[in-house]
Design a protein around this motif. Structure first.
Motif, PDB file in Angstrom:
ATOM      1  N   VAL A  16      19.282  -1.222   5.058  1.00  0.00           N
ATOM      2  CA  VAL A  16      18.703  -2.322   4.289  1.00  0.00           C
ATOM      3  C   VAL A  16      19.145  -2.180   2.844  1.00  0.00           C
ATOM      4  O   VAL A  16      19.149  -1.069   2.295  1.00  0.00           O
ATOM      5  N   VAL A  17      19.542  -3.287   2.226  1.00  0.00           N
ATOM      6  CA  VAL A  17      19.863  -3.311   0.800  1.00  0.00           C
ATOM      7  C   VAL A  17      18.872  -4.253   0.125  1.00  0.00           C
ATOM      8  O   VAL A  17      18.746  -5.418   0.512  1.00  0.00           O
ATOM      9  N   LEU A  18      18.160  -3.745  -0.891  1.00  0.00           N
ATOM     10  CA  LEU A  18      17.223  -4.560  -1.655  1.00  0.00           C
ATOM     11  C   LEU A  18      17.973  -5.276  -2.769  1.00  0.00           C
ATOM     12  O   LEU A  18      18.463  -4.630  -3.702  1.00  0.00           O
ATOM     13  N   ALA A  19      18.063  -6.583  -2.683  1.00  0.00           N
ATOM     14  CA  ALA A  19      18.875  -7.341  -3.636  1.00  0.00           C
ATOM     15  C   ALA A  19      18.127  -8.548  -4.189  1.00  0.00           C
ATOM     16  O   ALA A  19      18.729  -9.559  -4.535  1.00  0.00           O
ATOM     17  N   GLY A  20      16.801  -8.445  -4.309  1.00  0.00           N
ATOM     18  CA  GLY A  20      16.013  -9.610  -4.690  1.00  0.00           C
ATOM     19  C   GLY A  20      15.561  -9.649  -6.132  1.00  0.00           C
ATOM     20  O   GLY A  20      14.940 -10.629  -6.555  1.00  0.00           O
ATOM     21  N   GLY A  21      15.853  -8.592  -6.916  1.00  0.00           N
ATOM     22  CA  GLY A  21      15.370  -8.542  -8.294  1.00  0.00           C
ATOM     23  C   GLY A  21      16.057  -9.546  -9.208  1.00  0.00           C
ATOM     24  O   GLY A  21      17.175 -10.000  -8.940  1.00  0.00           O
ATOM     25  N   GLN A  22      15.406  -9.887 -10.321  1.00  0.00           N
ATOM     26  CA  GLN A  22      15.955 -10.881 -11.244  1.00  0.00           C
ATOM     27  C   GLN A  22      16.961 -10.283 -12.215  1.00  0.00           C
ATOM     28  O   GLN A  22      17.765 -11.015 -12.797  1.00  0.00           O
ATOM     29  N   GLY A  23      16.929  -8.983 -12.428  1.00  0.00           N
ATOM     30  CA  GLY A  23      17.903  -8.361 -13.316  1.00  0.00           C
ATOM     31  C   GLY A  23      17.830  -8.887 -14.742  1.00  0.00           C
ATOM     32  O   GLY A  23      18.864  -9.147 -15.366  1.00  0.00           O
ATOM     33  N   SER A  24      16.608  -9.033 -15.269  1.00  0.00           N
ATOM     34  CA  SER A  24      16.442  -9.643 -16.590  1.00  0.00           C
ATOM     35  C   SER A  24      17.129  -8.846 -17.699  1.00  0.00           C
ATOM     36  O   SER A  24      17.594  -9.421 -18.686  1.00  0.00           O
ATOM     37  N   VAL A  64      21.055  -5.310   6.654  1.00  0.00           N
ATOM     38  CA  VAL A  64      20.176  -6.424   6.323  1.00  0.00           C
ATOM     39  C   VAL A  64      19.995  -6.416   4.812  1.00  0.00           C
ATOM     40  O   VAL A  64      19.613  -5.398   4.227  1.00  0.00           O
ATOM     41  N   ILE A  65      20.299  -7.545   4.170  1.00  0.00           N
ATOM     42  CA  ILE A  65      20.145  -7.663   2.723  1.00  0.00           C
ATOM     43  C   ILE A  65      18.921  -8.507   2.424  1.00  0.00           C
ATOM     44  O   ILE A  65      18.812  -9.643   2.878  1.00  0.00           O
ATOM     45  N   SER A  66      17.978  -7.924   1.671  1.00  0.00           N
ATOM     46  CA  SER A  66      16.776  -8.638   1.267  1.00  0.00           C
ATOM     47  C   SER A  66      17.058  -9.371  -0.040  1.00  0.00           C
ATOM     48  O   SER A  66      17.299  -8.748  -1.067  1.00  0.00           O
ATOM     49  N   CYS A  67      17.045 -10.688  -0.001  1.00  0.00           N
ATOM     50  CA  CYS A  67      17.407 -11.524  -1.148  1.00  0.00           C
ATOM     51  C   CYS A  67      16.173 -12.175  -1.765  1.00  0.00           C
ATOM     52  O   CYS A  67      15.125 -12.281  -1.135  1.00  0.00           O
ATOM     53  N   GLY A  68      16.333 -12.624  -2.996  1.00  0.00           N
ATOM     54  CA  GLY A  68      15.274 -13.346  -3.678  1.00  0.00           C
ATOM     55  C   GLY A  68      15.875 -14.243  -4.736  1.00  0.00           C
ATOM     56  O   GLY A  68      16.288 -15.361  -4.465  1.00  0.00           O
ATOM     57  N   HIS A  69      16.000 -13.729  -5.958  1.00  0.00           N
ATOM     58  CA  HIS A  69      16.543 -14.466  -7.094  1.00  0.00           C
ATOM     59  C   HIS A  69      17.966 -14.945  -6.811  1.00  0.00           C
ATOM     60  O   HIS A  69      18.843 -14.144  -6.481  1.00  0.00           O
TER      61      HIS A  69
END
Length: 243
Positions: A16-24, A64-69
């Motif tokens: 799993v790759v966590l890729a949902g952060g906004q990276g402000s 599995v890549i967890s997406c958000g922003h």
């Protein structure tokens, strides 16, 4: 070495790759793309591309890549890119926290009864995941986290017992190990994750008390950097140029 460590059935082939952060803190680079889609100058590839190729080289076949922003930007790149493994994306309708995000994404893993790797989407690293998986199996851990010793971004001053300055040390290694944001999890670990929240605040302390949490120190010379700011991009480019 134990039989469990040498048994290939205990070596994870999914991640799993966590890729949902906004990276402000990486703006303006993240104004039009998610953080893992930011490119390290000079590489011609976003961070997520490097991660996927590294995972494939270490024997991972499904991610599995967890997406958000700005999930659609990442999904479009995945659709247009030839990759050495199978990739599925899931999108959090609302932020679940890192622990909740891991649990949500883990539901899409193709082999839920097998162990799995996980990594934060902003990690730029190279080390042996195979060795880490063996370390995890030898200790019968439910979770193992990679431990890095990053360089302090300031110069250090060395003094003697009388307060005389002896030397100036530019960007020395930290005296402390930190969580490197790369993990190995046993299959049964998934059920222990929170539906919402941070696994480091809830799940990990409980495992540590029960001696089921292990820490794998990266070998000396292994490359590791978290890409949090524009300065990290610049430093990573310099380090890559130096080989």
């Amino acid at each position: 070495m134990s039989d469990a460590a040498t048994d290939d059935t205990n070596r994870p082939t999914q991640a799993v790759v966590l890729a949902g952060g906004q990276g402000s803190r990486l703006r303006p680079y993240t104004d039009d793309r998610p953080k893992p889609m930011v490119e390290i100058p000079g590489t011609g590839e976003p961070i997520i591309g490097h991660q996927l190729r590294w995972l494939a080289a270490e024997g991972v076949t499904d991610v599995v890549i967890s997406c958000g922003h700005l999930a659609e930007v990442l999904q479009e790149w995945l659709d247009a890119t030839e990759l050495p493994l199978a990739v599925t994306t899931v999108v959090e309708a609302e932020p679940l926290g890192r622990g909740g995000g891991l649990k949500y994404a883990a539901k899409a893993l193709p082999r839920p009864d097998e162990p799995w790797f996980a990594t934060n989407g902003d990690i730029w690293t190279r080390f042996s995941l195979r060795e880490m998986a063996e370390f995890h199996a030898e200790r019968d851990a439910l979770a193992t986290l990679a431990l890095a010793r990053p360089r302090i971004p300031w110069g250090a001053v060395e003094t003697d017992e009388f307060g005389h300055v002896l030397d100036f040390i530019e960007a020395p290694p930290s005296p402390y190990l930190i969580n490197a944001g790369v993990y190995v999890f046993a299959a049964e670990f998934t059920a222990l994750l929170p539906d919402r929240g941070d696994h480091e605040r809830h799940t990990f302390p409980r495992l540590a008390r029960n001696r089921r949490l292990a820490g794998f120190p990266l070998s000396q010379g292994a490359y590791w950097r978290a890409i949090d700011t524009a300065k990290d991009l610049t430093e990573a480019a310099k380090e890559l140029a130096r080989g």
